[in-house]
Write a protein that holds these residues in place. Sequence first.
Motif, PDB file in Angstrom:
ATOM      1  N   LEU A 247       0.832  -1.197   0.000  1.00 49.24           N
ATOM      2  CA  LEU A 247       0.000   0.000   0.000  1.00 49.24           C
ATOM      3  C   LEU A 247       0.873   1.257   0.000  1.00 49.24           C
ATOM      4  O   LEU A 247       2.088   1.182   0.221  1.00 49.24           O
ATOM      5  N   GLU A 248       0.261   2.393  -0.250  1.00 50.57           N
ATOM      6  CA  GLU A 248       1.011   3.644  -0.370  1.00 50.57           C
ATOM      7  C   GLU A 248       1.750   4.020   0.900  1.00 50.57           C
ATOM      8  O   GLU A 248       2.792   4.674   0.850  1.00 50.57           O
TER       9      GLU A 248
ATOM     10  N   LYS B 171      -6.490  -2.155  -2.358  1.00 49.81           N
ATOM     11  CA  LYS B 171      -5.810  -0.868  -2.241  1.00 49.81           C
ATOM     12  C   LYS B 171      -6.772   0.195  -1.712  1.00 49.81           C
ATOM     13  O   LYS B 171      -6.374   1.092  -0.964  1.00 49.81           O
ATOM     14  N   GLU B 172      -8.027   0.101  -2.102  1.00 49.34           N
ATOM     15  CA  GLU B 172      -9.039   1.052  -1.640  1.00 49.34           C
ATOM     16  C   GLU B 172      -9.577   0.677  -0.269  1.00 49.34           C
ATOM     17  O   GLU B 172      -9.954   1.553   0.516  1.00 49.34           O
TER      18      GLU B 172
ATOM     19  N   GLN C 182      -6.983  -3.813  -6.900  1.00 43.75           N
ATOM     20  CA  GLN C 182      -7.513  -2.455  -6.765  1.00 43.75           C
ATOM     21  C   GLN C 182      -8.470  -2.359  -5.582  1.00 43.75           C
ATOM     22  O   GLN C 182      -8.475  -1.357  -4.850  1.00 43.75           O
TER      23      GLN C 182
ATOM     24  N   PRO D  52      -8.115  -1.964   2.458  1.00 44.89           N
ATOM     25  CA  PRO D  52      -7.150  -3.014   2.830  1.00 44.89           C
ATOM     26  C   PRO D  52      -7.775  -4.107   3.690  1.00 44.89           C
ATOM     27  O   PRO D  52      -8.715  -3.874   4.464  1.00 44.89           O
TER      28      PRO D  52
END
Length: 213
Positions: A91-92, A122-123, A119, A125
């Motif tokens: 993740l970011e 990522k939005e 995806q 977790p």
Amino acid sequence: MPMKKIDLATYKRRGMFAAFKDRDIPFFSTSSHIDISNLKKIIDDQRCGFFLSISFLITKAVNLVPELRHRVINGELFEFQRIDPGFTVLLEDETFSFCDSRYFEAFEEYRRYSEIKIQEVKECPDQSTGEKHHMFFITSLPWFSFTSIVHPHDRLYGYIPVVSIGKYFQEGERLLLPVGIQVNHALVDGIHVGKFYQHLSDMCECSELWLSV
């Protein structure tokens, strides 16, 4: 998920099963280098993404070895008709999420499905645990190569294989990928791990046959 029960009374590995199932550390881990020279060329030509390509081939190779599809559930031994991959997604914020994908015969179906699932996590977790006997796990460590690796072990996921991939590197004219696998010795022996590596190596060598899009 379709599965069949294996009679422990006639199970050919019943002696090994009894010897290892109650050990404090019942698993063993190993690693090997897989030649991905041809695979990387195909990935670059088709722009199909390294992780999704190698995870698809790993999933194929795992499913070709029946022992890697064996699970003990409530004290009984079963063989799944197929098992699905789950993997980690970075993740970011440099934490990671679990991501459950599925086995598909065709690469393009696998790629589309997995891209959607990646995806989604990522939005939103997912670090949850649950009943995942029908799965095996892939962890990606693209920051470094390795020659050995061991994963956390607990009884909840005690019979589920874990496959690891590291940073690939050049050796002469070959491009090599470290691939680790951790298995429960009650169900899996070295010969079965060897078959997994051979299947994966063969598919990487002829990857154009498997990654058609």
